[in-house]
Each structure stands twice: as C-alpha cells, then as structure tokens.
Design a protein around this motif. Structure first.
Motif, mmCIF file in Angstrom:
data_model
loop_
_atom_site.group_PDB
_atom_site.id
_atom_site.type_symbol
_atom_site.label_atom_id
_atom_site.label_comp_id
_atom_site.label_asym_id
_atom_site.label_seq_id
_atom_site.Cartn_x
_atom_site.Cartn_y
_atom_site.Cartn_z
ATOM 1 N N HIS A 80 2.318 -3.250 0.720
ATOM 2 C CA HIS A 80 1.954 -4.459 1.475
ATOM 3 C C HIS A 80 2.378 -5.784 0.852
ATOM 4 O O HIS A 80 2.891 -6.647 1.543
ATOM 5 C CB HIS A 80 0.439 -4.475 1.748
ATOM 6 C CG HIS A 80 0.007 -5.588 2.644
ATOM 7 N ND1 HIS A 80 0.464 -5.716 3.943
ATOM 8 C CD2 HIS A 80 -0.813 -6.656 2.434
ATOM 9 C CE1 HIS A 80 -0.082 -6.802 4.489
ATOM 10 N NE2 HIS A 80 -0.845 -7.394 3.607
ATOM 11 N N ASN A 114 0.213 -2.244 8.288
ATOM 12 C CA ASN A 114 -0.167 -3.137 9.393
ATOM 13 C C ASN A 114 0.948 -3.249 10.431
ATOM 14 O O ASN A 114 0.678 -3.476 11.601
ATOM 15 C CB ASN A 114 -0.558 -4.520 8.860
ATOM 16 C CG ASN A 114 0.427 -5.077 7.868
ATOM 17 O OD1 ASN A 114 0.702 -4.455 6.840
ATOM 18 N ND2 ASN A 114 0.979 -6.232 8.173
ATOM 19 N N HIS A 115 2.208 -3.088 10.007
ATOM 20 C CA HIS A 115 3.310 -3.198 10.968
ATOM 21 C C HIS A 115 3.483 -1.927 11.792
ATOM 22 O O HIS A 115 3.916 -1.993 12.930
ATOM 23 C CB HIS A 115 4.634 -3.502 10.257
ATOM 24 C CG HIS A 115 4.748 -4.911 9.815
ATOM 25 N ND1 HIS A 115 5.116 -5.928 10.663
ATOM 26 C CD2 HIS A 115 4.514 -5.489 8.619
ATOM 27 C CE1 HIS A 115 5.131 -7.071 10.001
ATOM 28 N NE2 HIS A 115 4.753 -6.832 8.750
ATOM 29 N N ASP A 155 4.359 0.373 6.731
ATOM 30 C CA ASP A 155 5.354 -0.645 7.097
ATOM 31 C C ASP A 155 6.783 -0.118 6.960
ATOM 32 O O ASP A 155 7.679 -0.840 6.538
ATOM 33 C CB ASP A 155 5.181 -1.931 6.261
ATOM 34 C CG ASP A 155 3.941 -2.712 6.668
ATOM 35 O OD1 ASP A 155 3.253 -2.286 7.620
ATOM 36 O OD2 ASP A 155 3.675 -3.745 6.040
ATOM 37 N N HIS A 192 -2.241 1.524 2.283
ATOM 38 C CA HIS A 192 -1.214 0.478 2.396
ATOM 39 C C HIS A 192 -1.635 -0.843 1.746
ATOM 40 O O HIS A 192 -0.852 -1.474 1.041
ATOM 41 C CB HIS A 192 -0.838 0.253 3.863
ATOM 42 C CG HIS A 192 0.203 -0.796 4.041
ATOM 43 N ND1 HIS A 192 1.497 -0.631 3.591
ATOM 44 C CD2 HIS A 192 0.152 -2.039 4.582
ATOM 45 C CE1 HIS A 192 2.199 -1.726 3.861
ATOM 46 N NE2 HIS A 192 1.413 -2.599 4.461
HETATM 47 MN MN LIG Z 1 1.978 -4.607 5.178
#
Ligand SMILES: [Mn+2]
Length: 205
Positions: free
Chosen positions: A161, A54-55, A15, A88
């Motif tokens: 995260h 996730n980003h 991220d 992450h």
């Molecule tokens: Mn994240």
C-alpha cells in the motif's frame, strides 16, 4: 522475475490492478496474468494467493475466476512456528478512508509521474523520500498493522500500500513489520521468505 525463480508460494499483496478497465491492459499485462495463471496450475505445486488491496477490491473475485487463484482479505501462514500475516494495509490508512476523492487524485498523479519519469523513475523516488505526508502514511500503516497483527497473534506482519519498502522491529511488541514496497517501480521490490522463516526485502535487477 517471476519466471526466473522457483518458489513454493506467491502472495500478491493487493493493488495488482488499478481498476476494472480491462481495455487498458496491454500485451505485457496479459503476459503477467498468464504467468500467474500458469504458476497456479495444480501440477506446478506453487500456491498463488491474492490479497485484496484498495484498488482491486471487488475486482479480485472476477480475477479469481479469470486466472483461477484464491482471493483473501488477509492471509496468515506459519513457518517454523512463526506466524505470518499478510494484509494490504489500506485498512490502516485513515486518510484514504476519509478522503476517497483526494486519494484517488493522488494515486492518478503518482501513476502519471511514474509514466512520465525516466527509466530510473527519479521523480517518483524523490517524492517518496521527501514527502512528509508519505512518511507519515508509512508510519501510520506500520503502527496500525502491528496493532492488528498483535490482535491476530502474528509474529511477522507484512503490508504493501505505501509503496515504501521497509522493515521495522517492534521489540516491545515482539513483532517484526515489513512493507513490500511497489512492484511497478523500477527497481521493483518484494519480500523473500526462506524455509527457516527468515524474511528479506529484495529488489529486482
Ligand atoms: Mn493500496
């Protein structure tokens, strides 16, 4: 902060980017990328590792070409016979995986709150300390990560995260869990690991 210190290895734990919209990047963002790129120059003897979040999933490949660093889903290394695993953590966030839309709205709001907030980001900090959902998420990610870490035979597991910097001992599993917190908060938090394998949560000044 990155240019203040010297270190052998830098692990960016996901991220780092919010999305693919490079037009939104400001001068300070490009400056950061340039610092990271210089660090990864073979002459500097600093290993730079990018673990996907996730980003920045998928985006990481472009970044690896742009700034020339290696991108991993997860990363393991050893110091003094101790095995470290960096991942992450969104993999253990079931809510995010099942509610992608609500989660992107929540992440948009967090980003706005951070920007509206004053220098000390009182609102963002207040939210994190009081929100039950947040604490529950932090616990779930920790538990999931420790389970997974056990499976990967790690002694120390490090996630990001949750934006919540923390350390937890799991003596019954012989495992220590760290979360590196959030690097865009003020102060920003990170984990420092010394040559003996001792890890510590640190905050920028
Ligand atoms: Mn994240």
């Amino acid at each position: 902060m990155l240019s203040q210190y010297t270190f052998d290895r830098l692990i960016l734990l996901g991220d780092i980017f919010d999305n693919l919209n490079f037009a939104r990047l400001k001068k300070e963002h490009w400056n950061l990328l340039s610092v990271v790129r210089k660090l990864s120059n073979p002459k500097r003897n600093t290993e730079v590792i990018w673990v996907e979040g996730n980003h920045d999933e998928g985006l990481s490949e472009i970044m690896s070409h742009l700034i020339g660093i290696d991108v991993f889903k997860e990363y393991t290394w050893e110091i003094n016979g101790k095995k470290f695993l960096a991942i992450h953590g969104h993999q253990f966030d079931r809510f995010l995986n099942e509610n992608v839309i609500i989660s992107s709205v929540a992440s948009f709001i967090y980003d706005r709150i951070q920007r509206w907030g004053n220098e000390k980001q009182t609102v963002a900090r207040f939210l994190k300390s009081r929100s039950k959902g947040w604490l529950r998420l932090a616990k779930k990610v920790a538990d999931g990560a420790v389970e997974y870490g056990k499976h990967r035979k790690a002694d120390v597991v490090i996630c990001g995260h949750t934006h919540q910097a923390e350390k937890h001992d799991y003596p019954e599993k012989n495992m220590i869990y760290y979360n590196s917190g959030c690097w865009t908060d003020i102060p920003s938090s990170y984990i420092l690991i010394d040559d003996s394998g001792k890890a510590e949560i640190k905050y920028s000044e």
